[in-house]
Design a protein around this motif. Structure first.
Motif, PDB file in Angstrom:
ATOM      1  N   ILE A 148      31.848  34.590  45.230  1.00 22.60           N
ATOM      2  CA  ILE A 148      32.574  35.611  45.977  1.00 22.60           C
ATOM      3  C   ILE A 148      33.244  36.534  44.966  1.00 22.60           C
ATOM      4  N   LYS A 149      33.120  37.853  45.193  1.00 21.74           N
ATOM      5  CA  LYS A 149      33.732  38.831  44.295  1.00 21.74           C
ATOM      6  C   LYS A 149      34.488  39.869  45.103  1.00 21.74           C
ATOM      7  N   ALA A 150      35.625  40.299  44.573  1.00 19.90           N
ATOM      8  CA  ALA A 150      36.348  41.413  45.180  1.00 19.90           C
ATOM      9  C   ALA A 150      35.622  42.709  44.848  1.00 19.90           C
ATOM     10  N   VAL A 151      35.378  43.529  45.857  1.00 18.78           N
ATOM     11  CA  VAL A 151      34.686  44.800  45.643  1.00 18.78           C
ATOM     12  C   VAL A 151      35.429  45.666  44.634  1.00 18.78           C
ATOM     13  N   ALA A 152      36.768  45.628  44.689  1.00 19.17           N
ATOM     14  CA  ALA A 152      37.584  46.431  43.779  1.00 19.17           C
ATOM     15  C   ALA A 152      38.110  45.602  42.615  1.00 19.17           C
ATOM     16  N   GLY A 153      37.485  44.464  42.356  1.00 18.62           N
ATOM     17  CA  GLY A 153      38.076  43.486  41.444  1.00 18.62           C
ATOM     18  C   GLY A 153      37.879  43.756  39.974  1.00 18.62           C
ATOM     19  N   GLY A 154      38.470  42.863  39.206  1.00 20.01           N
ATOM     20  CA  GLY A 154      38.396  42.894  37.756  1.00 20.01           C
ATOM     21  C   GLY A 154      39.276  41.797  37.202  1.00 20.01           C
ATOM     22  N   GLY A 155      39.007  41.382  35.963  1.00 15.22           N
ATOM     23  CA  GLY A 155      39.855  40.389  35.322  1.00 15.22           C
ATOM     24  C   GLY A 155      39.806  39.017  35.956  1.00 15.22           C
ATOM     25  N   GLY A 156      38.750  38.739  36.729  1.00 19.44           N
ATOM     26  CA  GLY A 156      38.632  37.427  37.351  1.00 19.44           C
ATOM     27  C   GLY A 156      39.364  37.275  38.655  1.00 19.44           C
ATOM     28  N   ARG A 157      40.128  38.294  39.057  1.00 13.03           N
ATOM     29  CA  ARG A 157      40.892  38.194  40.306  1.00 13.03           C
ATOM     30  C   ARG A 157      39.990  38.485  41.503  1.00 13.03           C
ATOM     31  N   GLY A 158      40.191  37.723  42.563  1.00 17.02           N
ATOM     32  CA  GLY A 158      39.354  37.873  43.742  1.00 17.02           C
ATOM     33  C   GLY A 158      37.983  37.262  43.588  1.00 17.02           C
ATOM     34  N   MET A 159      37.793  36.359  42.618  1.00 17.78           N
ATOM     35  CA  MET A 159      36.506  35.692  42.406  1.00 17.78           C
ATOM     36  C   MET A 159      36.640  34.211  42.731  1.00 17.78           C
ATOM     37  N   ARG A 160      35.634  33.666  43.403  1.00 17.73           N
ATOM     38  CA  ARG A 160      35.610  32.240  43.710  1.00 17.73           C
ATOM     39  C   ARG A 160      34.163  31.747  43.688  1.00 17.73           C
ATOM     40  N   LEU A 161      33.954  30.603  43.064  1.00 18.81           N
ATOM     41  CA  LEU A 161      32.649  29.948  43.090  1.00 18.81           C
ATOM     42  C   LEU A 161      32.624  29.004  44.277  1.00 18.81           C
ATOM     43  N   SER A 371      49.175  36.645  30.819  1.00 23.46           N
ATOM     44  CA  SER A 371      49.571  35.522  29.963  1.00 23.46           C
ATOM     45  C   SER A 371      49.086  35.683  28.524  1.00 23.46           C
ATOM     46  N   MET A 372      48.155  36.623  28.264  1.00 24.56           N
ATOM     47  CA  MET A 372      47.704  36.844  26.891  1.00 24.56           C
ATOM     48  C   MET A 372      48.809  37.503  26.089  1.00 24.56           C
ATOM     49  N   ILE A 373      49.213  36.850  25.002  1.00 22.53           N
ATOM     50  CA  ILE A 373      50.293  37.383  24.177  1.00 22.53           C
ATOM     51  C   ILE A 373      49.806  37.891  22.826  1.00 22.53           C
ATOM     52  N   ALA A 374      48.591  37.544  22.452  1.00 22.13           N
ATOM     53  CA  ALA A 374      48.017  38.025  21.187  1.00 22.13           C
ATOM     54  C   ALA A 374      46.533  37.717  21.196  1.00 22.13           C
ATOM     55  N   LYS A 375      45.825  38.334  20.275  1.00 21.36           N
ATOM     56  CA  LYS A 375      44.423  37.967  20.065  1.00 21.36           C
ATOM     57  C   LYS A 375      44.172  37.952  18.569  1.00 21.36           C
ATOM     58  N   VAL A 572      52.293  27.566  49.912  1.00 26.39           N
ATOM     59  CA  VAL A 572      52.926  28.682  49.206  1.00 26.39           C
ATOM     60  C   VAL A 572      51.940  29.184  48.153  1.00 26.39           C
ATOM     61  N   VAL A 573      51.825  30.503  48.047  1.00 30.23           N
ATOM     62  CA  VAL A 573      50.968  31.101  47.022  1.00 30.23           C
ATOM     63  C   VAL A 573      51.854  31.858  46.049  1.00 30.23           C
ATOM     64  N   LEU A 574      51.767  31.497  44.767  1.00 27.72           N
ATOM     65  CA  LEU A 574      52.528  32.162  43.716  1.00 27.72           C
ATOM     66  C   LEU A 574      51.606  33.049  42.897  1.00 27.72           C
ATOM     67  N   GLU A 575      52.106  34.209  42.519  1.00 28.76           N
ATOM     68  CA  GLU A 575      51.405  35.056  41.558  1.00 28.76           C
ATOM     69  C   GLU A 575      52.147  34.955  40.237  1.00 28.76           C
ATOM     70  N   ALA A 576      51.434  34.545  39.217  1.00 32.55           N
ATOM     71  CA  ALA A 576      52.036  34.405  37.891  1.00 32.55           C
ATOM     72  C   ALA A 576      51.115  35.049  36.878  1.00 32.55           C
ATOM     73  N   MET A 577      51.634  36.045  36.168  1.00 33.09           N
ATOM     74  CA  MET A 577      50.860  36.725  35.131  1.00 33.09           C
ATOM     75  C   MET A 577      49.482  37.137  35.644  1.00 33.09           C
ATOM     76  N   LYS A 578      49.473  37.787  36.801  1.00 30.12           N
ATOM     77  CA  LYS A 578      48.306  38.427  37.407  1.00 30.12           C
ATOM     78  C   LYS A 578      47.387  37.488  38.188  1.00 30.12           C
ATOM     79  N   MET A 579      47.575  36.171  38.108  1.00 29.18           N
ATOM     80  CA  MET A 579      46.703  35.252  38.822  1.00 29.18           C
ATOM     81  C   MET A 579      47.470  34.587  39.956  1.00 29.18           C
ATOM     82  N   GLU A 580      46.761  34.292  41.041  1.00 30.81           N
ATOM     83  CA  GLU A 580      47.377  33.600  42.162  1.00 30.81           C
ATOM     84  C   GLU A 580      47.118  32.099  42.068  1.00 30.81           C
TER      85      GLU A 580
END
Length: 615
Positions: A148-161, A371-375, A572-580
């Protein structure tokens, strides 16, 4: 020229570095949470975006355009994330008279819609994966497993296997909720899930005169929650002939939409070496440094020159690849990949590799952003050389004070399967590297460091009293420390150990409530509970309390007092650093009280829901 960078953190600093070299002045924008951030201090000018919630500040198109006008900016660079792929923002910048450092707004809009992008790819002759709009009927046609993919998605959000029909309804709900909160658009697509696939992306670049080049591929198959952790170029699965085919497909797609600027065409490569279009990212990628490392091309400079109307002078045959480069994303997260926030007590990147970051000792890592703080990026003449160099660099990088995935990344790089031939996207579902627990010697060293540190002078007085001992407690571990003629001995967990002079040189920070130390590539934060009351048992759903496991914002509450909660249902659904993150109970229970509402910010340990046995 004045360039406003509509972003924050390491990417803002990265863009500034190239702009400064090109003689371009930079303008930073910031939320109240970032008032003292490095990207703010390093810019030539900085503008506050207002009192909106911290994350929303960087999504406020009107405020950013107003800031650009107030400082007399000439151009706007969106970086990546936030508004980088927002067609309305690009249009607003252009309508306000600014040079937009990115592709045309209509291209962003068309390629940002996964359904439209797939249609365009098919018309351009680029292979695509079977699928369609997210319905139960489509699922039956596509078969399982499916994605499943979000039509407007990106960064892994709205995706489910989804592996079976029984999982479909819950996956629809979770993906739609995440997509609506992240993108304001809950439309979903279904596609057949490919087994043993690799995630390969091709970097394309186009000027405004119809010239399009590709700069090779990147392998981004090491992922968790559909978010990349390690990326490399070239891919160990792609040879020269396949590179030419994938590059030609990527260039054809970019030409089909009259692209301009930096873009990435993302493919899945199956076990039979057939590739399929996934999506197009109409921006610079987080992993762009690996392409820079093997081509010698500054991609941000190319972005700026294209935006200023310059024509390419290079042909495809002029693009050469040298050596191998690998990037690892250092994230503030625990061993379960749950995002963490807090204070970076000590930060010390290493020399000899490229580290992109916006950190310094004492930086507060906010819960409001990624959550990415460096690369960390390493290059070598061969893949093994780059891989080993990066693993050693991660070992030596000092990041003390909050949990990170530093040791996990190094373990992946040293894994036999990864080292031999690279991996497929399901690799992390099979890979295990549990967080290291402090051994007896580490606890003994921590006790010695605490005893001999400044501010604890009364502890050092026992050096002349061989009969004296002191007990130190780190969490639930008791350490009995003795000192005779300057030599320490520690007894812990039934073991005796003797920290020596070399151990005093272990990189460490002592804070009022903790000892943070780096040893053998691992980072430890040991809570000093010497004078604390006995630790209370951690509250959990099993004892009638559902509590927050992390900092986050409550985005949904699916419970009210008197309801009966079924096992596995998201309460309860929490959003933390862009992920639910959906929180549920392990067994059927009755809801006694709900203590949170959507929009609330919670910290670890915050009581969310009280429960009692179901009748």
């Amino acid at each position: 020229m004045n360039l406003l960078i509509a972003n924050r953190g390491e990417i803002a600093r990265r863009i500034m570095r190239t702009a400064r070299r090109m003689g371009i002045r930079t303008v930073a924008v910031y939320s109240d949470a970032d008032r003292d951030a490095l990207h703010v201090r390093e810019a030539d000018t900085a503008v506050r975006l207002g009192a909106a919630p911290p994350r929303d500040s960087y999504l406020n198109i009107a405020a950013i355009i107003d800031a650009a006008k107030r400082v007399g900016a000439d151009a706007v660079h969106p970086g990546y994330g936030f508004l980088a792929e927002n067609a309305d923002f690009a249009l607003a910048a252009i309508d306000a008279g600014f040079t937009w450092v990115g592709p045309p707004p209509d291209v962003i809009r068309r390629m940002g819609d996964k359904a439209e992008a797939k249609r365009i790819a098919e018309e351009a002759g680029v292979p695509t994966i079977a699928g369609g709009e997210a319905t139960a009927e489509t699922a039956k046609t596509v078969g399982y497993p499916l994605m499943i993919k979000a039509v407007a998605g990106g960064g892994g959000r709205g995706m489910r296997l989804v592996r079976a029909e029984s999982e479909l309804a819950a996956a629809f709900d979770a993906a739609r909720s995440e997509a609506e909160h992240a993108f304001g658009n809950g439309r979903l697509l279904l596609e057949r899930a490919l087994a043993n696939a690799r995630h390969i992306e091709v970097q394309v670049f186009a000027d405004q005169h119809g010239n399009v080049l590709h700069l090779g591929e990147r392998d981004c198959s090491v992922q968790r929650r559909h978010q990349k952790l390690i990326e490399e170029s070239p891919s160990p699965a792609v040879d020269a002939a396949l590179r030419e085919q994938m590059g030609a497909a990527a260039v054809a797609l970019a030409k089909a939409v009259n692209y301009a600027g930096a873009g990435t065409i993302e493919f899945l490569l199956d076990a039979d070496r057939q590739f399929y279009f996934m999506e197009m990212n109409t921006r610079l990628q987080v992993e762009h440094p690996v392409t820079e490392a093997i081509t010698g091309i500054d991609l941000v400079e190319w972005q700026l020159r294209v935006a200023m109307g310059e024509r390419f002078t290079r042909q495809q045959a002029d693009i050469r690849f040298h050596g191998h480069a690998i990037e690892a994303r250092l994230c503030a997260e625990d061993g379960n990949f749950l995002p963490q926030s807090g204070r970076m007590a000590l930060w010390r990147p290493v020399d000899g590799v490229r580290t992109e970051h916006a950190l310094e000792s004492g930086t507060d890592v906010s819960p409001f952003y990624d959550s990415m703080i460096a690369k960390v990026i390493a290059r070598g003449a061969t893949r093994d050389e780059a891989r080993e160099r990066l693993a050693r660099a991660l070992d030596a990088t000092v990041a003390l004070g909050l949990a990170t995935n530093k040791a996990f990344l190094a373990a992946v790089l040293r894994d036999e399967e990864f080292a031999a031939r690279g991996v497929t996207t399901d690799f992390l579902s099979r890979f295990s590297a549990p967080p290291a627990k402090p051994d007896a010697r580490t606890l003994g060293i921590a006790a010695m460091l605490l005893a001999s540190s400044a501010g604890h002078g009364e502890w050092t007085s026992w050096s002349t009293n061989p009969g004296r001992a002191m007990q130190v407690r780190f969490g639930e571990d008791e350490v009995v420390l003795t000192c005779e003629r300057g030599a320490y001995r520690a007894s812990v967990r039934g073991e005796d150990t003797a920290p020596d002079a070399d151990d005093r040189r272990v990189v460490h920070v002592i804070e009022p409530g903790a000892v943070h130390l780096a040893r053998a590539g691992q980072s430890y934060s040991l809570e000093n509970t010497t004078h604390a009351p006995p630790a209370r048992r951690r509250a959990a759903a099993s004892d009638g309390r559902l509590i927050a496991p992390m900092n986050g914002r409550v985005v949904a509450v699916n419970a009210k007092a008197g309801d009966t909660a079924e096992s596995g249902k998201a309460l309860v659904v929490l959003e933390a650093m862009k992920m639910e993150h959906a929180l549920s109970v392990p067994a059927r229970a009755r809801i006694k009280a709900v203590h949170v509402a959507p929009g609330m910010q919670v910290a670890p340990g915050h009581l969310l829901v009280e429960l009692e046995p179901a009748s």
